[in-house]
Motif scaffolding. Sequence first.
Motif, PDB file in Angstrom:
ATOM      1  N   THR A  45      54.294  42.813 130.324  1.00 53.99           N
ATOM      2  CA  THR A  45      55.185  43.862 129.822  1.00 53.99           C
ATOM      3  C   THR A  45      55.221  45.070 130.742  1.00 53.99           C
ATOM      4  O   THR A  45      56.285  45.583 131.065  1.00 53.99           O
ATOM      5  CB  THR A  45      54.751  44.300 128.408  1.00 53.99           C
ATOM      6  OG1 THR A  45      54.670  43.148 127.589  1.00 53.99           O
ATOM      7  CG2 THR A  45      55.727  45.283 127.822  1.00 53.99           C
ATOM      8  N   SER A  46      54.064  45.523 131.195  1.00 51.68           N
ATOM      9  CA  SER A  46      54.027  46.712 132.039  1.00 51.68           C
ATOM     10  C   SER A  46      54.556  46.447 133.443  1.00 51.68           C
ATOM     11  O   SER A  46      54.947  47.378 134.145  1.00 51.68           O
ATOM     12  CB  SER A  46      52.605  47.257 132.124  1.00 51.68           C
ATOM     13  OG  SER A  46      51.757  46.289 132.687  1.00 51.68           O
ATOM     14  N   PHE A  49      59.244  46.505 134.242  1.00 56.99           N
ATOM     15  CA  PHE A  49      60.026  47.640 134.732  1.00 56.99           C
ATOM     16  C   PHE A  49      59.831  47.828 136.227  1.00 56.99           C
ATOM     17  O   PHE A  49      60.783  48.037 136.972  1.00 56.99           O
ATOM     18  CB  PHE A  49      59.632  48.917 133.981  1.00 56.99           C
ATOM     19  CG  PHE A  49      60.403  50.120 134.424  1.00 56.99           C
ATOM     20  CD1 PHE A  49      61.732  50.264 134.081  1.00 56.99           C
ATOM     21  CD2 PHE A  49      59.798  51.094 135.187  1.00 56.99           C
ATOM     22  CE1 PHE A  49      62.448  51.373 134.495  1.00 56.99           C
ATOM     23  CE2 PHE A  49      60.508  52.201 135.600  1.00 56.99           C
ATOM     24  CZ  PHE A  49      61.836  52.340 135.251  1.00 56.99           C
ATOM     25  N   ASP A  85      70.682  47.189 128.477  1.00 54.65           N
ATOM     26  CA  ASP A  85      70.028  47.847 127.354  1.00 54.65           C
ATOM     27  C   ASP A  85      68.557  47.473 127.378  1.00 54.65           C
ATOM     28  O   ASP A  85      68.138  46.483 126.781  1.00 54.65           O
ATOM     29  CB  ASP A  85      70.676  47.423 126.031  1.00 54.65           C
ATOM     30  CG  ASP A  85      72.132  47.823 125.967  1.00 54.65           C
ATOM     31  OD1 ASP A  85      72.456  48.918 126.465  1.00 54.65           O
ATOM     32  OD2 ASP A  85      72.944  47.046 125.439  1.00 54.65           O
ATOM     33  N   PHE A  86      67.791  48.284 128.068  1.00 48.70           N
ATOM     34  CA  PHE A  86      66.375  48.013 128.291  1.00 48.70           C
ATOM     35  C   PHE A  86      65.553  48.640 127.176  1.00 48.70           C
ATOM     36  O   PHE A  86      65.698  49.819 126.869  1.00 48.70           O
ATOM     37  CB  PHE A  86      65.986  48.589 129.654  1.00 48.70           C
ATOM     38  CG  PHE A  86      64.767  47.992 130.246  1.00 48.70           C
ATOM     39  CD1 PHE A  86      64.712  46.665 130.578  1.00 48.70           C
ATOM     40  CD2 PHE A  86      63.662  48.779 130.484  1.00 48.70           C
ATOM     41  CE1 PHE A  86      63.585  46.110 131.143  1.00 48.70           C
ATOM     42  CE2 PHE A  86      62.529  48.232 131.047  1.00 48.70           C
ATOM     43  CZ  PHE A  86      62.491  46.898 131.380  1.00 48.70           C
ATOM     44  N   SER A  87      64.681  47.866 126.572  1.00 44.58           N
ATOM     45  CA  SER A  87      63.871  48.344 125.459  1.00 44.58           C
ATOM     46  C   SER A  87      62.909  49.441 125.906  1.00 44.58           C
ATOM     47  O   SER A  87      62.290  49.366 126.973  1.00 44.58           O
ATOM     48  CB  SER A  87      63.074  47.179 124.868  1.00 44.58           C
ATOM     49  OG  SER A  87      62.237  47.643 123.853  1.00 44.58           O
ATOM     50  N   THR A  88      62.769  50.447 125.069  1.00 44.47           N
ATOM     51  CA  THR A  88      61.907  51.593 125.364  1.00 44.47           C
ATOM     52  C   THR A  88      60.446  51.177 125.481  1.00 44.47           C
ATOM     53  O   THR A  88      59.687  51.797 126.215  1.00 44.47           O
ATOM     54  CB  THR A  88      62.056  52.657 124.252  1.00 44.47           C
ATOM     55  OG1 THR A  88      63.436  52.905 124.051  1.00 44.47           O
ATOM     56  CG2 THR A  88      61.386  53.941 124.631  1.00 44.47           C
ATOM     57  N   ILE A  89      60.047  50.126 124.826  1.00 44.53           N
ATOM     58  CA  ILE A  89      58.658  49.671 124.867  1.00 44.53           C
ATOM     59  C   ILE A  89      58.220  49.331 126.284  1.00 44.53           C
ATOM     60  O   ILE A  89      57.068  49.541 126.665  1.00 44.53           O
ATOM     61  CB  ILE A  89      58.418  48.473 123.913  1.00 44.53           C
ATOM     62  CG1 ILE A  89      56.925  48.213 123.732  1.00 44.53           C
ATOM     63  CG2 ILE A  89      59.099  47.222 124.421  1.00 44.53           C
ATOM     64  CD1 ILE A  89      56.231  49.251 122.927  1.00 44.53           C
ATOM     65  N   TYR A  91      59.224  50.883 129.024  1.00 44.82           N
ATOM     66  CA  TYR A  91      58.940  52.150 129.697  1.00 44.82           C
ATOM     67  C   TYR A  91      57.542  52.634 129.337  1.00 44.82           C
ATOM     68  O   TYR A  91      56.767  53.031 130.202  1.00 44.82           O
ATOM     69  CB  TYR A  91      59.966  53.216 129.316  1.00 44.82           C
ATOM     70  CG  TYR A  91      61.361  52.928 129.791  1.00 44.82           C
ATOM     71  CD1 TYR A  91      61.657  52.830 131.147  1.00 44.82           C
ATOM     72  CD2 TYR A  91      62.406  52.776 128.889  1.00 44.82           C
ATOM     73  CE1 TYR A  91      62.944  52.576 131.589  1.00 44.82           C
ATOM     74  CE2 TYR A  91      63.700  52.525 129.319  1.00 44.82           C
ATOM     75  CZ  TYR A  91      63.954  52.427 130.668  1.00 44.82           C
ATOM     76  OH  TYR A  91      65.232  52.177 131.090  1.00 44.82           O
ATOM     77  N   PHE A  92      57.213  52.614 128.056  1.00 43.45           N
ATOM     78  CA  PHE A  92      55.901  53.077 127.617  1.00 43.45           C
ATOM     79  C   PHE A  92      54.781  52.200 128.170  1.00 43.45           C
ATOM     80  O   PHE A  92      53.741  52.700 128.588  1.00 43.45           O
ATOM     81  CB  PHE A  92      55.824  53.143 126.090  1.00 43.45           C
ATOM     82  CG  PHE A  92      56.591  54.292 125.515  1.00 43.45           C
ATOM     83  CD1 PHE A  92      56.289  55.596 125.844  1.00 43.45           C
ATOM     84  CD2 PHE A  92      57.632  54.055 124.639  1.00 43.45           C
ATOM     85  CE1 PHE A  92      56.997  56.659 125.325  1.00 43.45           C
ATOM     86  CE2 PHE A  92      58.359  55.103 124.106  1.00 43.45           C
ATOM     87  CZ  PHE A  92      58.040  56.407 124.450  1.00 43.45           C
ATOM     88  N   THR A  94      54.798  50.565 130.914  1.00 43.60           N
ATOM     89  CA  THR A  94      54.677  50.864 132.339  1.00 43.60           C
ATOM     90  C   THR A  94      53.941  52.182 132.553  1.00 43.60           C
ATOM     91  O   THR A  94      53.052  52.278 133.402  1.00 43.60           O
ATOM     92  CB  THR A  94      56.070  50.917 132.998  1.00 43.60           C
ATOM     93  OG1 THR A  94      56.738  49.680 132.756  1.00 43.60           O
ATOM     94  CG2 THR A  94      55.960  51.150 134.488  1.00 43.60           C
TER      95      THR A  94
END
Length: 105
Positions: A45-46, A49, A85-89, A91-92, A94
């Motif tokens: 996940t991280s 991005f 449409d990139f999920s905010t999760i 970003y967090f 990363t």
Amino acid sequence: IFISVELPDYFISKEEWKFCKVIYETLKRLERVTKIFSGIYYLTTSLIFYELTKITKVFYTRQNDFLLKDIISPMEEKFNKYFKDFSTIFYFATIMDPRIKFEGC
């Protein structure tokens, strides 16, 4: 000892070698990202991005390339379709990953 021999016309020209090199370098970058996205035995996940920015850079640097512009344009359209449409999760994830350092922070 290498013996210089005149090669027939059916061998690859210098321009064709240049095209092959550019294709290889571009596909190698995309292969690395694909392997990271496909990982199932580690957290990705991280890294998503971070790797998406690398893909964006490949598209940006190759979009005006005479040899690749017809290939890159459809790839970029499909890329934008899936990651517009990139999920905010992501970003967090990363930001919180200590392996990724941000300049200017």
